[in-house]
Every structure is written in structure tokens, then in C-alpha cells.
Design an enzyme around this catalytic site. Structure first.
Site, short mmCIF file in Angstrom:
data_model
loop_
_atom_site.label_atom_id
_atom_site.label_comp_id
_atom_site.label_asym_id
_atom_site.label_seq_id
_atom_site.Cartn_x
_atom_site.Cartn_y
_atom_site.Cartn_z
N SER A 19 0.88 -1.18 0.00
CA SER A 19 0.00 0.00 0.00
C SER A 19 0.91 1.22 0.00
O SER A 19 2.08 1.13 0.41
CB SER A 19 -0.84 -0.01 1.28
OG SER A 19 -1.45 1.23 1.51
N TYR B 111 -1.35 -1.58 10.43
CA TYR B 111 -1.49 -1.50 8.97
C TYR B 111 -0.19 -0.99 8.35
O TYR B 111 0.36 -1.59 7.43
CB TYR B 111 -2.66 -0.59 8.59
CG TYR B 111 -3.02 -0.69 7.12
CD1 TYR B 111 -3.68 -1.81 6.62
CD2 TYR B 111 -2.70 0.32 6.21
CE1 TYR B 111 -4.00 -1.94 5.27
CE2 TYR B 111 -3.02 0.22 4.87
CZ TYR B 111 -3.67 -0.92 4.40
OH TYR B 111 -3.97 -1.03 3.06
P1 NAI Z 1 -11.38 -5.94 0.09
O1 NAI Z 1 -11.80 -5.91 1.52
O2 NAI Z 1 -12.41 -5.90 -0.97
O3 NAI Z 1 -10.41 -7.20 -0.17
C1 NAI Z 1 -9.69 -7.86 0.83
C2 NAI Z 1 -9.92 -9.35 0.65
O4 NAI Z 1 -9.16 -10.07 1.63
C3 NAI Z 1 -11.39 -9.72 0.86
O5 NAI Z 1 -11.85 -10.57 -0.16
C4 NAI Z 1 -11.38 -10.40 2.21
O6 NAI Z 1 -12.44 -11.32 2.39
C5 NAI Z 1 -10.00 -11.05 2.21
N1 NAI Z 1 -9.56 -11.38 3.55
C6 NAI Z 1 -9.37 -10.54 4.60
N2 NAI Z 1 -9.01 -11.24 5.68
C7 NAI Z 1 -8.96 -12.54 5.32
C8 NAI Z 1 -8.67 -13.75 6.03
N3 NAI Z 1 -8.37 -13.76 7.34
N4 NAI Z 1 -8.71 -14.91 5.35
C9 NAI Z 1 -9.06 -14.94 4.02
N5 NAI Z 1 -9.34 -13.82 3.32
C10 NAI Z 1 -9.30 -12.64 3.97
O7 NAI Z 1 -10.42 -4.69 -0.09
P2 NAI Z 1 -9.41 -4.24 -1.25
O8 NAI Z 1 -9.44 -2.77 -1.25
O9 NAI Z 1 -9.65 -4.95 -2.50
O10 NAI Z 1 -8.04 -4.67 -0.58
C11 NAI Z 1 -7.16 -5.61 -1.14
C12 NAI Z 1 -5.77 -5.29 -0.66
O11 NAI Z 1 -5.42 -3.99 -1.14
C13 NAI Z 1 -5.59 -5.27 0.85
O12 NAI Z 1 -4.37 -5.90 1.17
C14 NAI Z 1 -5.50 -3.78 1.17
O13 NAI Z 1 -4.71 -3.54 2.31
C15 NAI Z 1 -4.83 -3.26 -0.08
N6 NAI Z 1 -5.02 -1.85 -0.33
C16 NAI Z 1 -6.27 -1.32 -0.54
C17 NAI Z 1 -6.40 0.03 -0.78
C18 NAI Z 1 -7.74 0.67 -1.02
O14 NAI Z 1 -7.82 1.92 -1.01
N7 NAI Z 1 -8.81 -0.06 -1.23
C19 NAI Z 1 -5.23 0.93 -0.82
C20 NAI Z 1 -3.97 0.25 -0.61
C21 NAI Z 1 -3.88 -1.08 -0.38
#
Ligand code: NAI
Length: 248
Positions: A136, A149
Site C-alpha cells: 500500500s 497496517y
Molecule cells: P477488500 O476488503 O475488498 O479485499 C480484501 C480481501 O481479503 C477480501 O476478499 C477479504 O475477504 C479477504 N480477507 C481478509 N481477511 C482474510 C482472512 N483472514 N482470510 C481470508 N481472506 C481474507 O479490499 P481491497 O481494497 O480490495 O483490498 C485488497 C488489498 O489492497 C488489501 O491488502 C488492502 O490492504 C490493499 N489496499 C487497498 C487500498 C484501497 O484503497 N482499497 C489501498 C492500498 C492497499
């Protein structure tokens, strides 16, 4: 055809990457604990095959079990590992518990290490292995209330450099992506806690040179590039995808 595993692939950025990989004909195993989202995603009609694997990546054995399922799914082959799972906990320092800290570090950082460890040999055997992790822009800066984080996302950049060195002789590249503000459910809690969400969003967007939040597809393009033969000579790096937010 290539086989990929997307850990944390059921929604947001991960789901966009799953769709993009399948669109180019790759087989994808989606590992996540969001069963409903994951199953609906793999049921979409797209050229590449897909399968869902229900797992909690915060557990000690979850990441390796997911990788084993992907190897079975690929008939013994695995070319790309995309570790994208992440959680964000935000609260004042005094309110943090050991359990909060441990869960964040387990999902955001330890899971990536364990998945990479389990996948290292099949990736090497593929002759063109790729590990990509989602860090990130939070790896490059820090904000009050989010110590785990920022620590875990910065930690991923160190992990990527160490693995890049260790896995290079086997031809596996290891890189991180650093998304900025991407419009996914991940940030819902943040926006809900703003006194005036509309104003807060307008103020954020005014500080992004490209004038908008990113979409999951903006990130998927970078992941596809790092997974492709075009990126064969890039390893140990991180690619910022933030519309210019951290450049100015
Ligand atoms: P999201 O919440 O849609 O995706 C995260 C995914 O990880 C989800 O499908 C969730 O179910 C899964 N997950 C979380 N904990 C879990 C566990 N214990 N076991 C199995 N699966 C698990 O959010 P997004 O935005 O798509 O995030 C994806 C990545 O991008 C994350 O690592 C986040 O930190 C990173 N990110 C997101 C940003 C944003 O602005 N949306 C910015 C920078 C990084």
C-alpha cells in the site's frame, strides 16, 4: 495456460485481478474466507477456469493449505501467486489489544510469508514463477491509529526484497504493488466515520493529480504486467499505483 492463486481474491482488487487473469485464459484458484463472494466470482462465465477455496489466512496453516489446493487445481503446476489479503484496524493507540495486533500481522504479513514458502518449489519448477503482494502507499507513510497496517505494509516491502534475492536463482520474481486510494469496500469504515463523507471525498480527490480515486481495474493492470513475461527482469521492487497522490 498459466495457473494462479489469488489469496484474498473474493472482492475488490483481488476480484478484479481474478477476472483479468481469467479473461486472458489463465486458471485461477481464489482463496478467501468470504464464501459467498468467492463462489459467485468463480461462477462467472469467463475463458479461464476458476475454483474457490474457503480458508482463513490468519491461521497458521491456512495459507499453505490454499497453496496446496492451487497446486491440485493446476494439475501440479503453479505459475503466479498473488497475496492480496489485508485488513485495516483503526483506533487510538491505548485501545489496541494484543489480539488486534496479532490478527493484522497474521493476515497482512505472516500469511504472505507462509504462502510464499509453500509455493516456492512449484513456482521454481514452473520456470517462470511470479510472487506479487499487495502492500500500500501506507507502506511509505504513517497515520495515527493504524500502527499495524503501516507496519505490516512496510514489512511486506522488506519481505519482497528478501524473497527476491532467495528465489532469483530459480527464476522466480517477487514484487509488491502499492495502491493508493482505491474505491472498494475496504475503505467503507473510513468514509462512514467522516463527519461529512462527501466533503472528505472531494478534499481527497483534489489532492490526487489524476483527479479521481483508483478503480480495482487500475490495479489489476499492474498485477497482470508483473505476472507477464514482459516483467521477467523486474524483481524486489514495489510499484505505486495512486494517480500521483504520493508524487506531489
Ligand atoms: P477488500 O476488503 O475488498 O479485499 C480484501 C480481501 O481479503 C477480501 O476478499 C477479504 O475477504 C479477504 N480477507 C481478509 N481477511 C482474510 C482472512 N483472514 N482470510 C481470508 N481472506 C481474507 O479490499 P481491497 O481494497 O480490495 O483490498 C485488497 C488489498 O489492497 C488489501 O491488502 C488492502 O490492504 C490493499 N489496499 C487497498 C487500498 C484501497 O484503497 N482499497 C489501498 C492500498 C492497499
Amino acid at each position: 495456460m498459466s495457473t494462479a492463486i489469488v489469496l484474498g481474491g473474493a472482492s475488490g482488487i483481488g476480484a478484479a485481478v481474478v477476472r483479468a487473469l481469467r479473461q486472458q485464459g489463465d486458471g485461477v484458484l481464489v482463496a478467501d474466507h468470504n464464501v459467498r463472494g468467492g463462489k459467485a466470482l468463480v461462477d462467472e462465465q469467463l475463458p479461464g477456469r476458476a475454483e474457490f477455496f474457503d480458508c482463513d489466512l490468519a491461521t497458521a496453516d491456512g495459507p499453505a493449505l490454499a497453496v496446496e489446493a492451487a497446486i491440485r487445481f493446476g494439475g501440479g503446476k503453479l505459475h503466479t501467486l498473488f497475496y492480496n489479503a489485508g485488513i485495516l484496524t483503526a483506533k487510538p493507540l491505548a485501545e489496541w489489544t494484543l489480539a488486534d495486533w496479532d490478527r493484522s500481522t497474521a493476515v497482512n504479513l505472516r500469511g504472505a510469508f507462509l504462502a510464499a514458502q509453500a509455493a516456492a518449489e512449484p513456482l521454481r519448477a514452473s520456470g517462470r514463477g511470479r510472487i506479487i503482494v499487495t502492500a500500500s502507499t501506507g507502506a511509505l507513510r504513517g497515520h495515527a491509529g493504524m500502527p499495524a497496517y503501516h507496519a505490516t505494509k512496510a514489512g511486506l516491502l522488506g519481505l519482497v526484497r528478501a524473497l527476491a534475492d532467495e528465489l532469483a536463482p530459480g527464476g522466480t520474481t517477487v514484487n509488491a504493488i502499492c495502491p493508493g486510494w482505491i474505491d472498494t469496500p475496504f475503505n467503507d469504515t473510513f468514509w462512514e466515520h467522516q463527519t461529512n463523507p462527501k466533503e472528505a471525498l472531494a478534499s481527497l480527490v483534489s489532492r490526487i493529480p489524476l483527479g479521481r480515486q483508483g478503480a480495482p481495474l487500475d490495479v489489476a493492470g499492474a498485477v497482470l504486467f508483473l505476472a507477464s513475461p514482459a516483467a521477467a527482469y523486474i524483481t524486489g521492487q514495489s510499484l505505486v499505483i495512486d494517480g500521483g497522490y504520493t508524487a506531489v
